[in-house]
Each structure stands twice: as structure tokens, then as C-alpha cells.
Scaffold this motif. Structure first.
Motif, mmCIF file in Angstrom:
data_model
loop_
_atom_site.group_PDB
_atom_site.id
_atom_site.type_symbol
_atom_site.label_atom_id
_atom_site.label_comp_id
_atom_site.label_asym_id
_atom_site.label_seq_id
_atom_site.Cartn_x
_atom_site.Cartn_y
_atom_site.Cartn_z
ATOM 1 N N ILE A 132 1.428 -8.476 -11.161
ATOM 2 C CA ILE A 132 1.537 -9.691 -11.970
ATOM 3 C C ILE A 132 0.960 -10.880 -11.204
ATOM 4 C CG2 ILE A 132 3.170 -11.282 -13.052
ATOM 5 C CD1 ILE A 132 5.061 -8.930 -13.458
ATOM 6 N N GLN A 133 0.195 -11.730 -11.927
ATOM 7 C CA GLN A 133 -0.405 -12.920 -11.332
ATOM 8 C C GLN A 133 -1.188 -12.541 -10.067
ATOM 9 O OE1 GLN A 133 2.386 -16.307 -11.246
ATOM 10 N NE2 GLN A 133 3.563 -15.318 -12.863
ATOM 11 N N THR A 134 -2.164 -11.700 -10.262
ATOM 12 C CA THR A 134 -2.908 -11.100 -9.144
ATOM 13 C C THR A 134 -3.856 -12.062 -8.451
ATOM 14 O OG1 THR A 134 -4.044 -9.037 -8.552
ATOM 15 C CG2 THR A 134 -4.914 -10.258 -10.450
ATOM 16 N N GLY A 135 -4.042 -13.268 -8.989
ATOM 17 C CA GLY A 135 -5.004 -14.200 -8.388
ATOM 18 C C GLY A 135 -6.413 -13.654 -8.522
ATOM 19 N N GLY A 136 -7.171 -13.673 -7.433
ATOM 20 C CA GLY A 136 -8.505 -13.101 -7.448
ATOM 21 C C GLY A 136 -8.520 -11.617 -7.159
ATOM 22 N N GLY A 137 -7.338 -10.995 -7.041
ATOM 23 C CA GLY A 137 -7.234 -9.557 -6.808
ATOM 24 C C GLY A 137 -7.374 -9.140 -5.358
ATOM 25 N N GLU A 138 -7.489 -10.112 -4.442
ATOM 26 C CA GLU A 138 -7.775 -9.775 -3.044
ATOM 27 C C GLU A 138 -6.654 -8.975 -2.388
ATOM 28 O OE1 GLU A 138 -9.703 -13.795 -4.001
ATOM 29 O OE2 GLU A 138 -7.712 -12.903 -4.267
ATOM 30 N N VAL A 139 -5.407 -9.358 -2.638
ATOM 31 C CA VAL A 139 -4.288 -8.673 -1.985
ATOM 32 C C VAL A 139 -4.183 -7.236 -2.487
ATOM 33 C CG1 VAL A 139 -1.782 -8.649 -1.667
ATOM 34 C CG2 VAL A 139 -3.039 -10.820 -1.569
ATOM 35 N N LEU A 140 -4.260 -7.066 -3.794
ATOM 36 C CA LEU A 140 -4.176 -5.724 -4.374
ATOM 37 C C LEU A 140 -5.341 -4.851 -3.904
ATOM 38 C CD1 LEU A 140 -2.739 -3.782 -6.307
ATOM 39 C CD2 LEU A 140 -4.094 -4.775 -8.173
ATOM 40 N N ALA A 141 -6.537 -5.398 -3.900
ATOM 41 C CA ALA A 141 -7.719 -4.613 -3.506
ATOM 42 C C ALA A 141 -7.630 -4.151 -2.064
ATOM 43 C CB ALA A 141 -8.985 -5.445 -3.716
ATOM 44 N N GLY A 142 -6.994 -4.949 -1.216
ATOM 45 C CA GLY A 142 -6.908 -4.611 0.198
ATOM 46 C C GLY A 142 -5.712 -3.769 0.573
ATOM 47 N N ALA A 143 -4.910 -3.389 -0.422
ATOM 48 C CA ALA A 143 -3.678 -2.661 -0.126
ATOM 49 C C ALA A 143 -3.887 -1.154 0.017
ATOM 50 C CB ALA A 143 -2.631 -2.927 -1.205
ATOM 51 N N GLY A 144 -5.064 -0.672 -0.359
ATOM 52 C CA GLY A 144 -5.323 0.764 -0.240
ATOM 53 C C GLY A 144 -5.567 1.395 -1.591
ATOM 54 N N PRO A 145 -5.629 2.727 -1.649
ATOM 55 C CA PRO A 145 -5.907 3.416 -2.910
ATOM 56 C C PRO A 145 -4.898 3.042 -3.992
ATOM 57 C CG PRO A 145 -6.047 4.939 -1.060
ATOM 58 C CD PRO A 145 -5.486 3.660 -0.515
ATOM 59 N N LEU A 146 -5.397 2.878 -5.208
ATOM 60 C CA LEU A 146 -4.549 2.501 -6.334
ATOM 61 C C LEU A 146 -4.066 3.745 -7.070
ATOM 62 C CD1 LEU A 146 -6.633 -0.516 -7.720
ATOM 63 C CD2 LEU A 146 -4.787 -0.525 -6.020
ATOM 64 N N PRO A 147 -2.939 3.651 -7.767
ATOM 65 C CA PRO A 147 -2.415 4.805 -8.506
ATOM 66 C C PRO A 147 -3.298 5.130 -9.713
ATOM 67 C CG PRO A 147 -1.072 2.863 -8.912
ATOM 68 C CD PRO A 147 -2.028 2.494 -7.826
ATOM 69 N N GLY B 297 0.811 -1.211 0.000
ATOM 70 C CA GLY B 297 0.000 0.000 0.000
ATOM 71 C C GLY B 297 0.847 1.264 0.000
ATOM 72 N N THR B 298 1.933 1.243 0.755
ATOM 73 C CA THR B 298 2.834 2.395 0.802
ATOM 74 C C THR B 298 3.443 2.677 -0.563
ATOM 75 O OG1 THR B 298 3.364 1.964 3.126
ATOM 76 C CG2 THR B 298 4.910 3.328 1.890
ATOM 77 N N ARG B 299 3.843 1.623 -1.246
ATOM 78 C CA ARG B 299 4.471 1.800 -2.559
ATOM 79 C C ARG B 299 3.454 2.208 -3.628
ATOM 80 N NH1 ARG B 299 7.402 -0.699 0.789
ATOM 81 N NH2 ARG B 299 9.678 -0.819 0.568
ATOM 82 N N LEU B 300 2.265 1.648 -3.565
ATOM 83 C CA LEU B 300 1.222 2.048 -4.509
ATOM 84 C C LEU B 300 0.882 3.529 -4.357
ATOM 85 C CD1 LEU B 300 -1.174 -1.017 -4.234
ATOM 86 C CD2 LEU B 300 0.158 -0.379 -6.255
ATOM 87 N N ALA B 301 0.916 4.015 -3.117
ATOM 88 C CA ALA B 301 0.582 5.424 -2.853
ATOM 89 C C ALA B 301 1.574 6.371 -3.523
ATOM 90 C CB ALA B 301 0.543 5.678 -1.351
ATOM 91 N N GLY B 302 2.793 5.905 -3.751
ATOM 92 C CA GLY B 302 3.800 6.762 -4.376
ATOM 93 C C GLY B 302 3.991 6.519 -5.855
ATOM 94 N N ALA B 303 3.163 5.622 -6.442
ATOM 95 C CA ALA B 303 3.323 5.265 -7.851
ATOM 96 C C ALA B 303 2.363 6.063 -8.730
ATOM 97 C CB ALA B 303 3.080 3.777 -8.044
ATOM 98 N N THR B 304 2.718 6.227 -9.995
ATOM 99 C CA THR B 304 1.815 6.836 -10.978
ATOM 100 C C THR B 304 1.224 5.793 -11.917
ATOM 101 O OG1 THR B 304 3.689 7.306 -12.441
ATOM 102 C CG2 THR B 304 3.022 9.043 -10.910
#
Length: 254
Positions: free
Chosen positions: A56-71, A44-51
């Protein structure tokens, strides 16, 4: 309470869906110690600083969805059709596009498309492709499965594995391959984590979901060993294994 029978536990574990990368069905039936670095929180910290980022290989997307706001630009890849559908339903409302991808080179993106590439437990890692789609100065941040992970369970069903199999996905080898692709290792940490399986249904569910542990696993094919393991758990308590995980952060030189 009367203990549930072997056949009852087997029937339940065979019938439940294993789509997605959510293991909540195992709550109260199995446990796994978590790595100390807290991957999802750090993600989540790294996504917050990305544009522009790629998971890759996100599975069902659960980890990414729970990491916080997306870039502002967020893409994810996945190869298994049930997971593609699940990840699309979960991530599209959050602003991410999910791309069906066979997990083989090339990644379906232009050179230098992302300043952040991430992955949690990728089955395969194509370092040259990761380096290609990263912008100069961009970062790959991931949690990988390490060598001989849960091999107490693997070897219970398959027997002792040769050293070259036990060493696969070693962090030293991964970091060497990343450097060969032109990336610089910024962080590399590994841990061994205790797992416990409290009933045979949990074992069956795990092996159905994590299909590379015992390739071709079916209840019918391993019924005798499953029955023996069921008796062992009932007599001795939880079956204990150890997962291995490593955190890797690699940067593309600016």
C-alpha cells in the motif's frame, strides 16, 4: 573551496525533481540513522513466504523492488500520478501490477485477496480495509512514521505544535486501532533516529519531497526563515532533528 551562496543552493534545490521515494540526491548533504530492524530486508523474508501480496502507498516502488523476488501475485497501490508512473515502470518488469488509488476506502480488491499486506511510511492507514483484504491468518507488516517525527524542523517553520498534533501516529494508538479492526498485534517496536542537514538545499529538498511536514511549503513563503537557518547552519554546523519510526506486524485470526 568557496562556500556556495544561499541563492545558489536555493535555486538548485528548487529545480531538482522530487518524484519517487528515492532520497539519493541528499547523499553527502543530509544523513538519517536507520532503524535497527532493517525493514527492507525483513520485507524480503516475508515476501518470499507469501503467495499473494499487496504493498500500500508504494511511492515510486523503490523499497518493494529492492526487497527481493516477489510472490506469484503482487499488487501495489499509489495515489500520486508521478509516482504511479515511476512505480509501474519499475515494478511491472518484476511481475507486480500498480493500481492508481486515492488512498481512501475502499481498497480496490476483494475480501481476503492477500495473505500479506505491507507498507513503508503510509500517509494514512485504514485498518478496517487492511483487515478486509487479508485472508484469515494473513499478516500486515509495515514500517510507519511515528509521532512528532522531524518536529525540530517542523516547529522551526511552524512554531510549537499542540500536544494532540505531536501525538498523532503514536504506536499505541495505531495498535489499538488495528485491534479494533479485528487484527492481533504480533510485533511492535519504536525508535527515535538522528538526522542531520548539512546545507539549506537539503532542507528545501526534504520539505518539497515530504510535503506533509510543512504543508504548503514554498521557498518564497519561507524565504526569511530559510535565510536565517542557512546562517545558523554555516555558523553552528548541521541542523539536527530526529525522525521516529515504528515497526508493526499484525495478524488476522485464522
Amino acid at each position: 573551496m568557496t562556500p556556495r551562496s544561499f541563492d545558489d543552493l536555493v535555486a538548485e534545490a528548487e529545480s531538482v525533481s522530487v518524484a519517487g521515494w528515492d532520497f539519493s540526491w541528499l547523499d553527502g548533504r543530509a544523513t538519517e540513522q536507520r532503524p535497527s530492524w532493517g525493514y527492507q530486508r525483513s520485507l524480503g523474508t516475508r515476501l518470499a513466504g507469501a503467495t499473494a501480496a499487496l504493498d500500500i502507498q508504494t511511492g515510486g516502488g523503490e523499497v518493494l523492488a529492492g526487497a527481493g523476488p516477489l510472490p506469484p501475485v503482487m499488487a501495489a497501490t499509489e495515489s500520486w500520478p508521478p509516482n504511479v508512473a515511476k512505480a509501474t515502470a519499475l515494478l511491472h518488469p518484476l511481475g507486480a501490477v500498480v493500481v492508481a488509488d486515492p488512498d481512501e476506502p475502499p481498497l480496490p480488491f476483494a475480501d481476503g485477496a492477500f495473505d500479506l499486506v505491507t507498507s513503508r511510511h503510509p500517509a494514512t492507514v485504514w485498518w478496517s480495509e487492511i483487515a478486509r483484504v487479508l485472508r484469515p491468518g494473513g499478516t500486515y507488516f509495515a514500517q510507519h512514521v511515528g509521532p512528532a517525527s522531524v518536529f525540530e524542523l517542523v516547529e522551526y517553520f511552524l512554531g510549537p505544535q499542540p500536544e494532540e498534533v505531536r501525538r498523532k501516529r503514536h504506536p499505541d494508538d495505531e495498535s489499538r486501532d488495528a485491534e479494533a479492526a479485528g487484527l492481533e498485534i504480533a510485533d511492535l517496536r519504536a525508535e527515535s533516529l538522528r538526522m542531520e542537514f548539512f546545507d539549506i538545499g537539503a532542507v528545501i529538498y526534504f520539505l518539497r519531497k515530504v510535503i506533509w511536514m510543512v504543508p504548503g511549503f514554498t521557498v518564497d513563503g519561507y524565504r526569511d526563515r530559510l535565510r536565517e537557518l542557512d546562517a545558523k547552519i554555516r555558523a553552528e554546523g548541521p541542523f539536527v532533528a530526529h525522525s521516529t519510526r515504528f515497526l508493526i506486524e499484525a495478524r488476522k485470526p485464522a
